[in-house]
Design a protein around this motif. Structure first.
Motif, PDB file in Angstrom:
ATOM      1  N   LYS A 188       0.847  -1.183   0.000  1.00 29.61           N
ATOM      2  CA  LYS A 188       0.000   0.000   0.000  1.00 29.61           C
ATOM      3  C   LYS A 188       0.886   1.238   0.000  1.00 29.61           C
ATOM      4  O   LYS A 188       2.062   1.167   0.392  1.00 29.61           O
ATOM      5  CB  LYS A 188      -0.928  -0.009   1.222  1.00 29.61           C
ATOM      6  CG  LYS A 188      -1.850  -1.218   1.302  1.00 29.61           C
ATOM      7  CD  LYS A 188      -2.795  -1.121   2.485  1.00 29.61           C
ATOM      8  CE  LYS A 188      -2.059  -1.256   3.816  1.00 29.61           C
ATOM      9  NZ  LYS A 188      -1.427  -2.570   4.002  1.00 29.61           N
ATOM     10  N   PRO A 189       0.345   2.391  -0.421  1.00 28.54           N
ATOM     11  CA  PRO A 189       1.159   3.617  -0.448  1.00 28.54           C
ATOM     12  C   PRO A 189       1.845   3.913   0.874  1.00 28.54           C
ATOM     13  O   PRO A 189       3.008   4.326   0.896  1.00 28.54           O
ATOM     14  CB  PRO A 189       0.139   4.702  -0.811  1.00 28.54           C
ATOM     15  CG  PRO A 189      -0.891   3.992  -1.611  1.00 28.54           C
ATOM     16  CD  PRO A 189      -1.010   2.631  -0.973  1.00 28.54           C
ATOM     17  N   GLU A 190       1.134   3.688   1.995  1.00 28.71           N
ATOM     18  CA  GLU A 190       1.733   4.001   3.294  1.00 28.71           C
ATOM     19  C   GLU A 190       2.949   3.115   3.602  1.00 28.71           C
ATOM     20  O   GLU A 190       3.826   3.487   4.383  1.00 28.71           O
ATOM     21  CB  GLU A 190       0.704   3.882   4.417  1.00 28.71           C
ATOM     22  CG  GLU A 190      -0.062   2.573   4.442  1.00 28.71           C
ATOM     23  CD  GLU A 190      -1.397   2.647   3.707  1.00 28.71           C
ATOM     24  OE1 GLU A 190      -2.332   1.987   4.176  1.00 28.71           O
ATOM     25  OE2 GLU A 190      -1.469   3.367   2.688  1.00 28.71           O
ATOM     26  N   ASP A 191       3.012   1.937   2.959  1.00 31.99           N
ATOM     27  CA  ASP A 191       4.182   1.074   3.162  1.00 31.99           C
ATOM     28  C   ASP A 191       5.438   1.672   2.536  1.00 31.99           C
ATOM     29  O   ASP A 191       6.559   1.289   2.885  1.00 31.99           O
ATOM     30  CB  ASP A 191       3.943  -0.307   2.540  1.00 31.99           C
ATOM     31  CG  ASP A 191       2.781  -1.044   3.168  1.00 31.99           C
ATOM     32  OD1 ASP A 191       2.543  -0.841   4.379  1.00 31.99           O
ATOM     33  OD2 ASP A 191       2.103  -1.812   2.456  1.00 31.99           O
ATOM     34  N   ALA A 193       6.039   5.039   2.415  1.00 31.60           N
ATOM     35  CA  ALA A 193       6.294   6.389   2.915  1.00 31.60           C
ATOM     36  C   ALA A 193       7.664   6.465   3.595  1.00 31.60           C
ATOM     37  O   ALA A 193       8.091   5.537   4.266  1.00 31.60           O
ATOM     38  CB  ALA A 193       5.198   6.795   3.892  1.00 31.60           C
ATOM     39  N   ASP A 291       7.666   8.001  -6.210  1.00 23.87           N
ATOM     40  CA  ASP A 291       7.264   8.242  -4.827  1.00 23.87           C
ATOM     41  C   ASP A 291       6.389   7.093  -4.335  1.00 23.87           C
ATOM     42  O   ASP A 291       6.257   6.061  -5.003  1.00 23.87           O
ATOM     43  CB  ASP A 291       6.561   9.592  -4.688  1.00 23.87           C
ATOM     44  CG  ASP A 291       5.305   9.699  -5.554  1.00 23.87           C
ATOM     45  OD1 ASP A 291       4.766   8.641  -5.959  1.00 23.87           O
ATOM     46  OD2 ASP A 291       4.864  10.829  -5.830  1.00 23.87           O
ATOM     47  N   LYS A 292       5.749   7.291  -3.183  1.00 21.77           N
ATOM     48  CA  LYS A 292       4.976   6.205  -2.571  1.00 21.77           C
ATOM     49  C   LYS A 292       3.722   5.831  -3.361  1.00 21.77           C
ATOM     50  O   LYS A 292       3.121   4.785  -3.099  1.00 21.77           O
ATOM     51  CB  LYS A 292       4.588   6.583  -1.143  1.00 21.77           C
ATOM     52  CG  LYS A 292       3.622   7.770  -1.044  1.00 21.77           C
ATOM     53  CD  LYS A 292       3.297   8.077   0.399  1.00 21.77           C
ATOM     54  CE  LYS A 292       2.309   9.235   0.501  1.00 21.77           C
ATOM     55  NZ  LYS A 292       1.976   9.556   1.902  1.00 21.77           N
ATOM     56  N   VAL A 293       3.336   6.672  -4.309  1.00 16.27           N
ATOM     57  CA  VAL A 293       2.144   6.383  -5.104  1.00 16.27           C
ATOM     58  C   VAL A 293       2.520   5.774  -6.454  1.00 16.27           C
ATOM     59  O   VAL A 293       2.104   4.659  -6.796  1.00 16.27           O
ATOM     60  CB  VAL A 293       1.297   7.659  -5.317  1.00 16.27           C
ATOM     61  CG1 VAL A 293       0.114   7.349  -6.230  1.00 16.27           C
ATOM     62  CG2 VAL A 293       0.796   8.178  -3.978  1.00 16.27           C
ATOM     63  N   LYS A 313      12.791  -1.822   5.080  1.00 16.30           N
ATOM     64  CA  LYS A 313      12.926  -0.564   5.804  1.00 16.30           C
ATOM     65  C   LYS A 313      14.088  -0.642   6.790  1.00 16.30           C
ATOM     66  O   LYS A 313      14.424  -1.719   7.259  1.00 16.30           O
ATOM     67  CB  LYS A 313      11.630  -0.232   6.554  1.00 16.30           C
ATOM     68  CG  LYS A 313      10.472   0.078   5.633  1.00 16.30           C
ATOM     69  CD  LYS A 313       9.289   0.604   6.411  1.00 16.30           C
ATOM     70  CE  LYS A 313       8.145   0.974   5.489  1.00 16.30           C
ATOM     71  NZ  LYS A 313       6.976   1.546   6.198  1.00 16.30           N
TER      72      LYS A 313
END
Length: 313
Positions: A188-191, A193, A291-293, A313
């Motif tokens: 997901k996008p938040e992963d 960030a 980017d994250k998207v 990470k």
């Protein structure tokens, strides 16, 4: 080598319909003005064969790229159902050697080249033509034929395939739509960030900014003969999302070396170790704006190819 080009005018009208041929070349171009029904009837035999064709409105800089097994029938259909065009360019083989597969391949190659040139609005094509499988001998034949397609298009004063052409201010270049991110992508996008996020692709760890390079590099490992135009069609600018101000694939290395942001950072991975080479031996670099998207678009491609990936990470 010098080429002799023969132009046969219809009714001796210079800017009317015409036939254009070259010595020792099977490629024949029929230039057809809308409404010249007598010309089409008289040329029925010549036009009743497989063809790559382009419908044009030069004033509004709009074009449609198509293919057909029988151009004589197809042009009648487009006259009845497509309003925008006033001129058609039909490319056929004067020895009847073009097959259905070959004109479909020519259609895809022509569309991709015109799209990259960004000289004409191609929105009349509701979707990018699908490229069929072709044998190696067919590919050689098609690419040789396409050389004459571009030459004769330029000869009649049309800059559809010219990268250096000045884009008309009213043109809005269409970009292939991006398929929806699969729900089972696993990311997901938040992963994604944060600046320190890295991604392991097929066992190799890359920072987000290098993911475009990584995916294209892997694709070339799998399909090493993929041409620069084919790569640009697969990895199109739409994948960049809001960062689509730069070419995703930049084969003008001088231009890539001059494209910087306000912080004086390059927009492409320009160091020598990041320069890739296409199947037709064109060197290019890849945009670093992920980017994250928009990196999810790359992971979608990785998933479709069956590659392994994970967030580190």
């Amino acid at each position: 080598m010098a080429k002799t080009i023969h132009t046969i005018l219809y009714d001796d009208v210079l800017d009317g319909s015409k036939i254009i041929e070259m010595d020792n070349c099977v490629c024949q171009l029929s230039v057809i003005r809308r409404g010249y029904t007598e010309f089409i009837k008289e040329m029925k035999e010549e036009l009743s064969k497989p063809a790559l064709y382009i419908l044009l409105n030069r004033e509004n800089r709009k074009a449609y790229v198509g293919e057909t097994d029988v151009f004589f029938k197809r042009i009648a259909n487009h006259t009845a159902n497509k309003e925008f065009w006033d001129e058609a360019l039909a490319f056929t083989a004067n020895d009847n050697s073009l097959t259905t597969t070959e004109v479909k391949y020519l259609e895809s190659l022509s569309y991709e080249t015109a799209k990259q040139a960004q000289s004409y609005d191609l929105s009349e094509n509701s979707q990018a033509p699908t490229r069929p499988h072709a044998t190696k001998s067919q590919e050689i034949k098609i690419k040789e034929f396409f050389k004459y397609v571009t030459l004769l298009t330029k000869f009649v004063g049309c800059d559809l395939f010219e990268k250096s052409a000045r884009q008309h201010p009213n043109v809005q270049v269409s970009v292939p739509s991006i398929p929806k991110i699969p729900a089972d992508l696993g990311v997901k996008p938040e992963d994604l960030a944060g600046r320190d996020v890295t991604i392991k692709l097929n066992g190799v760890i890359y920072p987000k900014s290098q993911m475009g390079y990584a995916v294209i590099k892997e694709y070339l490992k799998k399909c090493p003969k993929t041409s620069i135009n084919e790569l640009k069609g697969i990895f199109h600018i739409g994948l960049l999302g809001s960062w689509g101000r730069w070419n995703l694939i930049e084969d003008n290395l001088e231009a890539a070396n001059s494209q910087k942001d306000v912080d004086n950072k390059y927009r492409h991975l320009i160091k020598e170790q990041f320069v890739l080479t296409s199947g037709d031996n064109v060197k290019f670099v890849v945009c670093n704006q992920w980017d994250k998207v928009n990196v999810l678009n790359l992971l979608r491609i990785a998933k479709e190819q069956g590659w392994s990936y994970e967030i580190v990470k």
